[in-house]
Design an enzyme around this catalytic site. Structure first.
Site, PDB file in Angstrom:
ATOM      1  N   CYS A 172       0.838  -1.202   0.000  1.00 52.85           N
ATOM      2  CA  CYS A 172       0.000   0.000   0.000  1.00 52.85           C
ATOM      3  C   CYS A 172       0.871   1.248   0.000  1.00 52.85           C
ATOM      4  O   CYS A 172       1.959   1.277   0.588  1.00 52.85           O
ATOM      5  CB  CYS A 172      -0.905  -0.026   1.225  1.00 52.85           C
ATOM      6  SG  CYS A 172      -1.902   1.469   1.444  1.00 52.85           S
ATOM      7  N   CYS A 177       2.183   1.039   6.025  1.00 54.99           N
ATOM      8  CA  CYS A 177       1.200  -0.021   5.745  1.00 54.99           C
ATOM      9  C   CYS A 177       1.834  -1.068   4.843  1.00 54.99           C
ATOM     10  O   CYS A 177       2.384  -0.742   3.785  1.00 54.99           O
ATOM     11  CB  CYS A 177      -0.052   0.560   5.085  1.00 54.99           C
ATOM     12  SG  CYS A 177      -1.340  -0.683   4.775  1.00 54.99           S
ATOM     13  N   CYS A 285      58.919 -21.089 -26.999  1.00 56.16           N
ATOM     14  CA  CYS A 285      59.404 -22.432 -27.275  1.00 56.16           C
ATOM     15  C   CYS A 285      60.454 -22.801 -26.219  1.00 56.16           C
ATOM     16  O   CYS A 285      61.403 -22.036 -25.992  1.00 56.16           O
ATOM     17  CB  CYS A 285      60.010 -22.495 -28.674  1.00 56.16           C
ATOM     18  SG  CYS A 285      60.882 -24.053 -29.014  1.00 56.16           S
ATOM     19  N   CYS A 288      64.138 -22.940 -28.190  1.00 57.97           N
ATOM     20  CA  CYS A 288      64.785 -21.790 -28.829  1.00 57.97           C
ATOM     21  C   CYS A 288      64.255 -20.452 -28.319  1.00 57.97           C
ATOM     22  O   CYS A 288      64.722 -19.399 -28.755  1.00 57.97           O
ATOM     23  CB  CYS A 288      64.633 -21.875 -30.343  1.00 57.97           C
ATOM     24  SG  CYS A 288      62.940 -21.620 -30.926  1.00 57.97           S
ATOM     25  N   CYS A 298      44.320 -28.179 -30.359  1.00 56.83           N
ATOM     26  CA  CYS A 298      45.255 -29.259 -30.053  1.00 56.83           C
ATOM     27  C   CYS A 298      46.425 -28.737 -29.229  1.00 56.83           C
ATOM     28  O   CYS A 298      46.960 -27.661 -29.485  1.00 56.83           O
ATOM     29  CB  CYS A 298      45.750 -29.880 -31.357  1.00 56.83           C
ATOM     30  SG  CYS A 298      46.921 -31.240 -31.116  1.00 56.83           S
ATOM     31  N   CYS A 303      57.364 -25.918 -33.172  1.00 58.85           N
ATOM     32  CA  CYS A 303      58.038 -24.635 -33.355  1.00 58.85           C
ATOM     33  C   CYS A 303      58.397 -24.482 -34.830  1.00 58.85           C
ATOM     34  O   CYS A 303      59.044 -25.358 -35.419  1.00 58.85           O
ATOM     35  CB  CYS A 303      59.293 -24.570 -32.482  1.00 58.85           C
ATOM     36  SG  CYS A 303      60.206 -23.026 -32.671  1.00 58.85           S
ATOM     37  N   CYS A 313      54.566 -30.145 -25.804  1.00 61.15           N
ATOM     38  CA  CYS A 313      53.193 -30.043 -25.288  1.00 61.15           C
ATOM     39  C   CYS A 313      52.962 -28.625 -24.783  1.00 61.15           C
ATOM     40  O   CYS A 313      53.767 -28.086 -24.021  1.00 61.15           O
ATOM     41  CB  CYS A 313      52.986 -31.055 -24.157  1.00 61.15           C
ATOM     42  SG  CYS A 313      51.408 -30.862 -23.297  1.00 61.15           S
ATOM     43  N   CYS A 316      52.636 -28.607 -20.592  1.00 60.64           N
ATOM     44  CA  CYS A 316      53.781 -28.815 -19.706  1.00 60.64           C
ATOM     45  C   CYS A 316      55.106 -28.402 -20.336  1.00 60.64           C
ATOM     46  O   CYS A 316      56.142 -28.382 -19.660  1.00 60.64           O
ATOM     47  CB  CYS A 316      53.853 -30.276 -19.283  1.00 60.64           C
ATOM     48  SG  CYS A 316      54.154 -31.426 -20.652  1.00 60.64           S
TER      49      CYS A 316
END
Length: 493
Positions: A172, A177, A285, A288, A298, A303, A313, A316
């Protein structure tokens, strides 16, 4: 399939195509069977169907309560649209307390309603907001007795709806209220159609948001609602194609539970500086030191420096031919054991390990989604060499499997981050490693240049690999789900 040999001879080509059709149909039927099973557990509703469902619930409750529809709507909203709980409380408890808790005036109360001093309608009436003196019966009020002019009501309601985004909980306009304004009065008082439309949308949204068996599809621009029989963290698929978890609304995240995913998201958001570091898309890389950009899914990297040509990889940085896909976190002192100190979530190195792999699969999945466009172009090219549509569908199936494996692997690292090390977690890591190795090989196959000449050889390799990936993914997920059922998993709190 026994053979995927490609021949120019019509008879041998037909035999191969028959095998392709049989193999493809088996997979298609299996996928359709799974989708039918999932669809039986939920249904997708349009906004109009949600409104109709809302009306049906109100009508069913009103058969028992015998109340005005507007009052029943407010009561149901107060009980989170749990009609069983409402009817139980209504007939077993104090009705006066129920109406008071829902901020309503009991329509059956024998006590007289509050009457304001200026509500004698024989003479001019004074609006309690603008204090204008108006002809008799010019003001509108609620059961609480507070009355206002039409102009003040419209300004008040418009502000509540447009500015504050309220619908079910508009009280209200009188100060202090808390009696709620029902939808019948709101619709009657409003004159602007745009405000009425917004109000109806807010009513519908409130109905969905506080109903445990309903959830909006989180896809951008989608207005569909998913309805289930009971609340659960399960995979659901909207008609727009978006697949998500009904429990938390995030993308489907099997095998990690919603509670751990929420913690993970909070951790990621709060560690923005770390994310800026690990989200970089370039690395050097390891042989190098030439900077290399990752532009595919992927993780096998070559390189391009002519004096280097090092294969490694991306994750890692070890030699691709020699690295062992270490997927569980191990520090420099021991690659074969994880003690309690190593498993502390506060370890920044541990967090970096799991987030880096999580983010890598997320990025790889995004890049591999682009393969759909590439393969559609390739299929169009192959058709010119009289290749059939069915014969080339292995490409789309392979990308589907690849993206599913990426998504599963992504969330396995969230699961593993909170997991304590035991015999079952070691088996999980072996399954994770197998799936990751197979996924990388499938990704490598799909990024090869596919021509009409090497299609037969690539097709055989891709089909064998995506079937193996799907098998390893199933083994991993089944093992995790079995662990949930048998309480194998211990977590780092």
């Amino acid at each position: 399939m026994d053979s995927d040999k490609e021949c120019d001879s019509g008879s041998e080509s037909s035999a191969d195509n028959d095998n392709d059709v049989f193999d493809f149909n088996i997979m298609l039927n299996a996928a359709n069977s799974t989708e039918r099973r999932l669809n039986a557990e939920f249904e997708v509703l349009t906004t109009d169907e949600v409104v109709e469902l809302q009306r049906e619930i109100i009508d069913k409750v009103n058969v028992l309560l015998k109340l005005p529809t507007s009052i029943t709507r407010i009561l149901l909203n107060h009980f989170k649209w749990d009609k069983e709980r409402l009817t139980e409380k209504y007939f077993d408890g104090s009705q006066e307390e129920i109406f008071k808790g829902a901020h309503l005036i009991n329509p059956f109360s024998k006590e007289p309603k509050v009457v304001r001093q200026n509500t004698s309608h024989d003479g001019p009436e004074e609006c309690e907001i603008c204090f204008l003196s108006l002809p008799p019966n010019s003001l509108t009020g609620l059961e609480c007795g507070h009355r206002f002019c039409l102009s003040c009501w419209q300004a008040y309601l418009t502000s509540k709806i447009i500015t504050e985004g309220l619908a079910q909980t508009i009280s209200c306009a009188a100060l202090g209220c808390d009696i709620l304004v029902n939808d019948v009065i709101v619709t009657k008082l409003l004159s602007e159609e745009s405000v009425k439309v917004k109000y109806q949308r807010l009513l519908t949204n409130s109905f969905v948001e506080c109903n445990q068996v309903l959830r909006w599809c989180p896809a951008i621009g989608c207005t569909n609602v998913i309805k289930v029989n009971y609340f659960d963290s399960r995979q659901v698929k909207c008609k727009c194609g978006h697949v998500f978890c009904f429990g938390c609304g995030e993308n489907w995240h099997d095998p990690v539970e919603c509670r751990w995913l929420k913690k993970w998201i909070l951790t990621v958001v709060s560690d923005s500086e770390t994310l800026n570091y690990i989200a970089a898309n370039t690395k050097q890389c390891p042989q190098c030191n030439v900077t290399i950009d990752k532009d595919g899914g992927c993780n096998y990297m070559l390189c391009r420096n002519q004096n280097c040509n090092y294969h490694f990889c991306w994750l890692c940085l070890d030699s691709w031919r020699q690295h062992d896909h270490f997927n569980c976190f191990k520090d420099n002192e021991s690659r074969n054991a994880c003690n309690a100190l190593e498993m502390r979530r506060s370890s920044p190195n541990r967090y970096m390990h799991y987030y880096k792999r999580y983010a890598n699969h997320l990025e790889s999945m995004r890049l591999e989604n682009k393969l759909y466009d590439t393969f559609n172009q390739k299929i169009d090219e192959m058709k010119q060499h009289y290749r059939t549509w069915i014969e080339l569908q292995f490409l789309k199936t392979a990308v589907d499997v690849l993206c599913q494996c990426r998504q599963t692997l992504m969330y396995t690292y969230v699961f593993a981050y909170y997991l304590k090390r035991n015999n079952h977690s070691m088996l999980f890591e072996l399954n994770q490693m197998d799936l990751e190795s197979a996924t990388e090989m499938l990704s490598e196959y799909l990024e090869c240049d596919i021509t009409s000449e090497n299609l037969a050889d690539i097709k055989q390799k891709v089909q064998d690999k995506y079937k193996y990936c799907e098998q390893r993914r199933t083994v991993l997920l089944d093992h995790v789900h079995e662990g949930y059922e048998k309480d194998w998993w211990d977590y780092i709190k």
